[in-house]
Structures are given as C-alpha cells and as structure tokens.
Scaffold this active site. Structure first.
Site, mmCIF file in Angstrom:
data_model
loop_
_atom_site.group_PDB
_atom_site.id
_atom_site.type_symbol
_atom_site.label_atom_id
_atom_site.label_comp_id
_atom_site.label_asym_id
_atom_site.label_seq_id
_atom_site.Cartn_x
_atom_site.Cartn_y
_atom_site.Cartn_z
ATOM 1 N N LYS A 62 9.641 -44.555 11.826
ATOM 2 C CA LYS A 62 10.028 -45.926 12.168
ATOM 3 C C LYS A 62 11.512 -45.882 12.534
ATOM 4 O O LYS A 62 12.294 -45.165 11.891
ATOM 5 C CB LYS A 62 9.802 -46.822 10.943
ATOM 6 C CG LYS A 62 10.051 -48.304 11.168
ATOM 7 C CD LYS A 62 9.755 -49.094 9.875
ATOM 8 C CE LYS A 62 9.885 -50.598 10.079
ATOM 9 N NZ LYS A 62 9.566 -51.345 8.836
ATOM 10 N N SER A 122 6.385 -55.177 9.660
ATOM 11 C CA SER A 122 7.300 -54.784 10.707
ATOM 12 C C SER A 122 7.098 -53.334 11.192
ATOM 13 O O SER A 122 7.609 -52.978 12.247
ATOM 14 C CB SER A 122 8.732 -54.930 10.203
ATOM 15 O OG SER A 122 9.002 -54.018 9.149
ATOM 16 N N SER A 133 5.419 -54.656 4.981
ATOM 17 C CA SER A 133 5.616 -54.068 6.314
ATOM 18 C C SER A 133 4.951 -52.716 6.544
ATOM 19 O O SER A 133 4.900 -52.244 7.668
ATOM 20 C CB SER A 133 7.107 -53.942 6.616
ATOM 21 O OG SER A 133 7.631 -55.196 6.984
#
Lengths: 488, 484
Positions: A76, A151, A175
C-alpha cells in the site's frame, strides 16, 4: 502462476519450478496489461522488482533462501520505500520519494520478497471506497462498476485480480478487512502493537495497524511471521515473542466457542450478507464449534467515538505537510501564511480536509472534554465489551461490512460512507486482531454476485488462533479459491 | 502608592544528553546547518519518536535535587501550532501530567538571607529548530540541528518579589543543573532560557495583578533589566489610569525594553492532547531511588557545610558553592593547604581577580587547585611571606614553574627567619641611612611608629622580600630605640 497462493509460489520457487525472475516478469506483464482497467497500482517498480528477484534467485543458488525468498508482493502506498515515490494517495506527497524503508518493508526485504510496486489507496487512508485517491478510484476486479472498498482498495484489488499474490494494507477502522471482504480475499488486522508502525505514514496513530492481505489465512500467517515483532523505533510496538503463525493452522476446531454479537446482525445489515455469514457459521458448527449469542453493548458508540479520536490524531499528524521541507508547495507564496494556506488547500483532498477540520475542532479549547475525553472514555467501554465477551467465547464472528461492494459514486454522503465501518471500527478502538475471510457471495442476480467477508475476532495477541480458525474454514470451503473473470 | 512586584519564572534548561530527546541525532552545538537532523527531527512522513532514557534520568535527578514529588506516571502531549522551524507542526511536551511535581528551591539574597521558592512543576519537551533570516534574499532558511534537543522546563510559583530575587533564582537553578551535570548551563549558547511572568499589585493586596509574559530572556543580567523595565512600565501604566493587559512581550536587550508580541486574544489554541506515539512514562520507586544514589552533594548542602563545618562566612559559603567546578576547586585547595579560610580568601580574592581580568572560567584557570594549595601550604607554614606568595602566584599563572616549591627554591624566596642574618641586614640599613636615623631620633614619640615603615621597606628590599616582616619590624624597633 497468477492464480497460485503465496504458499504455493514459495513451494514452486523452492523446488525450482520457476525462478523469481520468471515469476516476477510474468506478474509485471500482467500488471501492465490489466491494471489500466483497475488502477490498483500508483507506482509499479519494474526495475526494483527484477533486481529484487535476481537477488532472491542468487540467494537461492547460494543456499541462503528463506521461505519467502523471491515471492513478489505489493505495498500500500502508505509504507515508505526508499527511493520510491510514497504518495499516501495524496497530491501532497506526489513528489515525495521516501529516503528510508519502513520497518516492515525492511523486514520483508530481508526475508527476500520482491517489491512489485505501491498500491492505490484512499488519501492518507481516509475512506472506505478508494474513491478518495489523488490517483483516481480503484475498480473492483469482480465488477469494474464497483468500488473495491477502502482504504486499502488497491492492495485488495491487486490480490483479487492476481496482479500480486499478496499485498500489505493498513487498517485504522476497517481498511484491510472491508476491502478484503469486497474483493473476496483474506485480510488480517493484527493486534495493535504487533507490527511496527515505523515508516507507515500515520493517519490515526493509536488505531493504525499494518497487516497482510492475501488469498488465504495460511498466506497471511507466512507474511505475519516476517512482519511481526518489537521495533525499537516504534514505542507502541509490543515486546512479546513472535510465534510461528503457521504452527497452529491445522488444529481442529472441536469445542471452539464462537460468539455472535447480536449488535452485528441488526438493522442495516444486507440480507444477502447475513445469509452468507450465517452459512459460514453453520460450516463451523459442522466442524465441531459451538455457537453462543453474546452482546457488545457499546457497539453503537464505536463510529461516533472513532470519528472524534481518529480525526483528532489526524489533524495533528497531518500538520507536518506544510510545504516547508518536502511534498507539495504552492507556487509563489506571498508570505508564510499564504504558503501554508494554499499549500494545504491544493495538496489535500476534500475528505482529508473534512477530517482535519473535525479533529481541529474537537481538540479546541472548550470542546476537548466534550469530545476527545468523552470519546476516550467510550473507547475504554468498547474495549471492556470485548474483554467481557472473550470471557465467554474464544472468537467472535460476524460480517466484515454491512453490505457487499457498492457502485462507484453511490455513497456521496460522508456519513453513509462512515457507516460502512460499523462492524470493523470497534476492533481498532479495542486494539484486538480481526480477519476477514471470503464467505461466499450475495446478490439478486447470478450476474451480480458480489463477495461477502466473514469477520473473525480474537483476543489481543491471539493471531495464531485467529489464523487457525480461518484456515480450517478455508480447508472446508472453496470461496477463497474463486477468482473474478477479467478481460485478458 | 507602594507597589509590590510578583514574578514567576519558566526556565528552559537544555539537557546535556548526547543525542536528542526522541531521535539518535547528536545534540552538539555549532554544527553546520541541518547536519544534525535525522529523519525523525525533520518530521518526515512515517517517522516515530523514541524517548531518550538519559533525558528522563536527568529530569528525575533534578526533581530529587529540589525535593519534588515524582509522579509514577507522566504523559507526553502534543502542543499543536504551525511554524517553519517546528517540523511536525507540533511540539512534543508535557502538560497535564509532567514528569516532576511540586518542589522547592532555596535562593540566597544579597544580605545573605535565604528564601524558599516553590516550584510548580518541571516537564520534558523538545526544542524547535531555528529560522535564519539573513543571507537568503527575501526568503527564510531553516536549521533543524536544534530541533528535538531535550529541554527541561522548570516552572516556579509566583513567589519572587524583585528583579534581584529573580536573578538569584536563576542563579540557583543554574547551580543545581550544573552541579547535577544535567546541563552545561551555557546561557550564551542558549542552554538556559527564561520566560518571565511579571505583574504588580498595591502592597498588601492579596490578589495578583494582570501579568505580562516576557520572552527571550537569556542571561541573569537580562532578567534583571527586563523585569526592572517591565515593572516600571506596568506601574506607570496603572498610575496613569491605564490597565495592564495579559500579553506576551519580547525583551530587546539592545534597546533595554520589552515590546508587545501578542495579546491573549491573539494567543494560539495549542490543542494539547496526549501523544499517541509515546506511551505514558512509568517511573517506579526503585528507579527513582536508583537515581537518588547518583546525586552529588548539592549547592544548598554544600553552602551549609562550608558555613557550619568550615567556618566560612555566609557570603563566602554562598559564593564558593555557586558552581560545582568552583566548589570543587576550592575544596581541593583547602585540602592541600589544610586551611579553609586561607583557601577561601585566595580563591575569592587573588584567583578570582586574575580570572576575571583575563575573562577566564574557573575550569580554565592556568593555576591548578593543587598548585594553589601547595602555595598556601608554604604561606601557612611560614616558609614564605605574603608578599612572596603573591609573586609565586604570579609565576604559577605565567607557568614559570611546576609548583610553588619549585619557584620558591629557584628564586630564593624562602623567608629568612634567622635572627642573625636579619640583624646584619638591619645594621646595614641603619648605617646606610644616617639622615633618616637622625630624623627618627628627633621625632615625636607618636610619629616614630609611622617612620619605622621606611626602615622596614629598606630591610625587606635588601632581603629581596624574603625576610619575615614581623621579625624585621620587631628587631628594627629594638635597635632604633636603643639609639634614642
């Protein structure tokens, strides 16, 4: 090769079925080919990936390869990676190449993994749909009209699409677990303090926790083995022995006590999701588990408490983006205040600004006691709810999200978006570990079947048990083996 | 109207740790800009603070030195505000739960009396960087070397009643921190900085007047001048029918005045909240007791001992205990010479005068404590006389010899106490000065005492200063009087 799990790839590499370079080259080609329609990567690190792969192949030749050597993964874009743009999904950091590796990046590098690139995300990890990225929304590989969740949407989509066998995410309020559920993969949020936060760009420091996202619980266990542990650079990381998380995976579940929190099966839960989750629990019963109804009485306070604490911490954490030392700076500022104002106005997106404003307000003189202090009190009650429940049961189960993946642009109202996290947020407030595993599909028409995630929760530092419970289910079901059909 | 001044001080002491409070970067002063700033000090994305244990130990030592309560739990908080030299947009500090609770410091006033000043608390925090406004063609440069340097902020109660008391208080804090070795106390390099809270009230009134906070007071002298100016400004203001407003003022040492920086209305809301990156700091009793074992004898204890065990005056005891190097120097001289009063006189007198003349610190003295002690030992056992002692001291200062004994030998300064030798010299002086002898004989009885000085001088000169002056005096009187 792109359909294989991390464990299978590790075995293939170990037995010499293919080299890391061959595997990495194939995945890079697949990313180049498919990602334009998904937008799951912000940066693909072709050169670094091949260099990492060659190094892993070399290490294997020298007999120095560990179990993860040569396995490609993605990060990420919240994890700092030395010399590589680390944008956090924000225009603010579009020009920021981190000068150092995050601790987990360093650890995984040491384990010999290959870095494929940096995945898309909601800006500064604020969002539940991945629509808040400066780099545009990520599409759900099961249906590109849908969001992948957020997210960590880029990581979830990349794994679901077979662009990477595994990716790292971060979870502040759901997330990792919610996008894992939306994309039909397995995502683990470890206990707060289990994985170092050093080099993981902070959103809400007391809630943020990094974790693995992969196809299976076994893959998550392999990655957690490499990621977990005390870091002298992170004072909140816990000094506690790291077990081998693969050791207990196969333990039978006979006598397992599963708690079903009644608050997780109430209003607002999609019936298709509920049905899939209840089916999953039946599977557990058939495996010898016992189901007990429990209550987490403060559940309805979790979202409000979170939206005080997380924005408060964020408002302070994001103060460093001021245009002085790195990142975006507005053009031709006339003075200091002008520079601050325009830099931050231009560099941050709407959701980030909204949370900075909320957080600044709740910490302000005269409001602190009513908001922040109260929210911290609520947080203690929520944590106590879980501790009480774990007196009676071994694990808790419920849906990871109230719905399946929704369409892009469907939730324009921020509060509707915040309610996506009603089943995940309390877990961060309590600091316990949670995992989302694929548990079937929901949807009216066969063409609109969307993945459902079963969330399993365990007491602090009981990741081994959590992974065992998830793994045994995956041995009994094949939901985690389903793959979306992509135009190749 | 009679006015009373009320002063409270916030003293920021830079702790003498090797590395910064939350990072491993060096704290050394004077390095090239931004060469001592790590990723943590720059506030890069993703970095986290790790508390420096030495800073904690130093704070606790200070707490013990002022008999303060040391709470089991203290909490770091974030003080949020934007400024270019504040990299993270917040300063990590302590607010509601500081590391050091209430304590007290004894100050010595000019008349030798002492007064106890209550300390409200002391807390740990990080320093900011520096903005550089020169040489950047309309832009501002930022140097983050100082960013993250550990500070102990010591906050007094409003117990000080004059500029002199404030100055004495700063000196007392300076003495404590330098005794403990937790700070170099170097005010010129900013190792101790003060914010001064000043208000005035009619004498006898119980409630405090509105205070002004004066920033940027970086020396004992500035503190006195800033307070003197501010007190006068406030009294004038009130007597002219005005009102003091709560504000922050800046002391300008060049103009010798304070100027308004910002009023209460313009003050920042710092939005303090507990720093989620740092766990609450827990200090158990065993830790605190261990720190207690590391404490040296402190200024107040030393002052007491100098006064009551060594028999020094209150003034001498206070002066000689004012800094640890000075006290240690004095004690070494005393031990070697075996005479506390003699040592005190010389250290305070000849040595200090010479050091001040050359602008040297006690630690830079060319004459070591052992050398001075050796010199005083010879003075005390009457090997040399006072005049020779001054000469030996001057020679030691010029490094003309390794020890007093060496110089005494080389220069033949050994005091002549042999009566025969002195008598011979005196006879010669009397023979060489017939005019003066006649004048002496013809003088009035009460004038002769004074006139004898001439002959003593001549005799001492003839002995090149080595004759015992008391002996010379007695023998001369005897011989001259025999001529009457």
């Amino acid at each position: 090769m792109h359909d294989l799990t991390l464990a299978e790839l590790a075995r293939g590499l170990a037995s010499g079925d293919y080299s890391s370079r061959e595997l990495t080259t194939a995945l890079l080609a697949r990313i180049d080919h498919l990602d334009p329609q998904l937008n799951s990567f912000i940066t693909v690190t072709h050169e670094r990936a091949l260099a990492d792969a060659d190094a892993a192949d070399q290490a294997r030749q020298n007999g120095q390869a560990g179990i993860l050597a040569g396995v490609p993964i993605a990060y990420k874009d919240i994890y700092c990676t030395e010399g590589v743009r680390t944008s956090c999904g924000s225009k603010m950091l579009d020009n920021f190449a981190a000068p150092y590796d995050a601790t987990v990046v360093e650890k995984l590098k040491l384990a010999g993994t290959v870095c494929l690139g940096k995945t898309n995300m909601d800006e500064f990890a604020m969002g539940s749909s991945n629509e808040n990225s400066f780099y545009g929304p990520v599409k759900n590989p099961w249906d590109t009209r849908l969001v992948p969740g957020g997210s960590s949407g880029g990581s979830a989509a990349a794994v679901a699409a077979g662009l990477a066998p595994a990716a790292l995410g971060t979870d502040t309020g759901g997330s990792i677990r919610q996008p894992a559920a939306f994309c039909g993969i397995t995502g683990l949020k470890p206990t707060y303090g289990r994985v170092s936060r050093y080099g993981m760009i902070a959103y809400a420091s007391s809630l943020d926790q990094g974790g693995p996202m992969a196809r299976t619980a076994e893959d998550c266990a392999l990655l957690l083995n490499a990621m977990a542990g005390h870091d002298p650079r992170d004072s909140t990381s816990v000094s506690r022995v790291v077990p081998d998380y693969t050791h207990d995976l196969e333990k039978p579940l006979t006598g397992l006590k599963i708690g079903l929190p009644k608050e997780y099966f109430g209003d607002g839960l999609d019936s298709g999701v509920e049905q899939a989750v209840r089916e999953a629990i039946k599977v557990y019963e058939s495996l010898g588990a016992q189901v007990i109804d429990v209550s987490l009485p403060h559940t309805d306070l979790a979202v409000p408490a979170y939206y005080v604490i997380a924005p408060a911490e964020a408002s302070s954490n994001l103060s460093r983006y001021d245009g002085v030392r790195f990142g975006h700076r507005c053009k031709d500022p006339v003075d200091l205040i002008d520079m601050y104002k325009r830099t931050r106005a231009e560099g941050f997106g709407d959701e980030v600004k909204r949370r900075i404003l909320i957080g600044t307000h709740t910490l302000s003189e005269g409001f602190f006691d009513a908001y922040y202090r109260k929210a911290q009190q609520v947080r203690r009650l929520i944590r106590q709810d879980f501790l009480d429940a774990f007196e009676k049961v071994d694990v808790l189960m419920g849906p990871a999200a109230p719905t399946t993946a929704f369409e892009l642009g469907a939730k324009a109202d921020p509060v509707q978006m915040y309610l996506q996290d009603i089943y995940t947020i309390a877990i961060n407030l309590a600091g316990i570990p949670g995992i989302s595993v694929p548990a079937g599909f929901a949807g009216q028409h066969p063409t609109e079947r969307r993945p459902v995630g079963l969330q399993i929760l365990a007491p602090h530092f009981a990741e081994s048990h959590l992974l065992n419970v998830a793994h045994v289910y995956q041995q009994a079901t094949d939901w985690h083996q389903r793959r979306p059909e992509l135009d190749v | 109207m009679q006015w009373e001044t009320v002063i409270g001080l916030e003293v920021h002491v830079q702790l003498a740790t090797q590395s910064k409070i939350f990072s491993g970067a060096s704290t050394a002063f004077g390095a090239e800009a931004n060469t001592q700033a790590s990723a943590v000090d720059l506030g890069l994305p993703g970095v986290l603070p790790v508390l420096n244990e030495n800073a904690v130990a130093m704070a606790v030592q200070f707490g013990l030195a002022i008999n303060a309560q040391i709470p089991e739990i203290s909490v770091f908080e974030r003080k949020n505000y934007f400024y270019p030299d504040l990299p993270k947009g917040y300063q990590t500090s302590q607010m509601a739960q500081p590391i050091i609770g209430p304590g007290e410091v004894e100050i010595t006033l000019e008349d030798g009396s002492t007064k106890r000043i209550r300390i409200h608390h002391a807390h740990l925090e990080e320093d900011a960087g520096k903005s550089l406004h020169e040489d950047y063609h309309g832009m501002t440069g930022i140097d983050l070397n100082r960013s993250g340097t550990p500070l102990l902020e010591i906050v007094s109660e409003p117990d000080l009643r004059s500029a002199k008391e404030a100055s004495a208080y700063i000196k007392a804090i300076h003495a404590i921190v330098t005794y403990l070795g937790i700070s170099d106390g170097n005010m010129a390099e900013g190792s101790m900085r003060c914010d001064v809270n000043v208000s005035v009230r009619p004498k006898g009134q119980e409630t405090y007047g509105t205070r002004a906070e004066i920033k940027n007071v970086n020396s004992f002298r500035f503190a006195e001048r800033a307070i003197a100016f501010e007190v006068e400004r406030q009294i004038d203001l009130i007597e002219d029918g005005g009102k003091v407003i709560q504000e922050t003022r800046l002391f300008d040492p060049d103009l010798d005045e304070t100027r308004s920086m910002r009023t209460k209305e313009e003050a920042n809301d710092y939005r303090y909240f507990p720093c989620p990156d740092l766990l609450p700091l827990m200090l158990d009793e065993a830790y605190v007791e261990h720190q207690r074992t590391t404490l040296p004898e402190l200024p107040a204890e030393k002052r007491q001992r100098f006064q009551h065990e060594l028999g020094l005056s209150a003034y001498d005891a206070d002066f000689l205990s004012s800094s640890r190097p000075l006290a240690e120097y004095f004690e070494r001289v005393k031990d070697v010479a075996g005479d506390a009063k003699l040592a005190a006189n010389w250290v305070q007198g000849d040595l200090m005068a010479r050091l001040n003349k050359d602008s040297l610190d006690i630690t830079e003295s060319p004459v070591s404590a052992d050398q001075l002690g050796g010199l005083l030992l010879r003075l005390k056992d009457e090997t040399i006389n006072g005049k020779a002692a001054k000469q030996v001291f001057a020679d030691l200062w010029e490094r003309k010899g390794e020890s007093a004994d060496e110089i005494i030998d080389a220069k033949g300064l050994k005091q002549v106490t042999d009566t025969g030798a002195i008598e011979a010299m005196i006879d010669q002086v009397i023979a060489d000065n017939p005019v003066q002898v006649t004048q002496y004989r013809e003088a009035e009885e009460d004038k002769r005492g004074k006139m004898i000085g001439f002959f003593v001088g001549q005799a001492m000169k003839a002995s090149r200063g080595t004759a015992n002056p008391q002996q010379v005096n007695a023998l001369l009187k005897q011989k001259l009087d025999a001529l009457l």
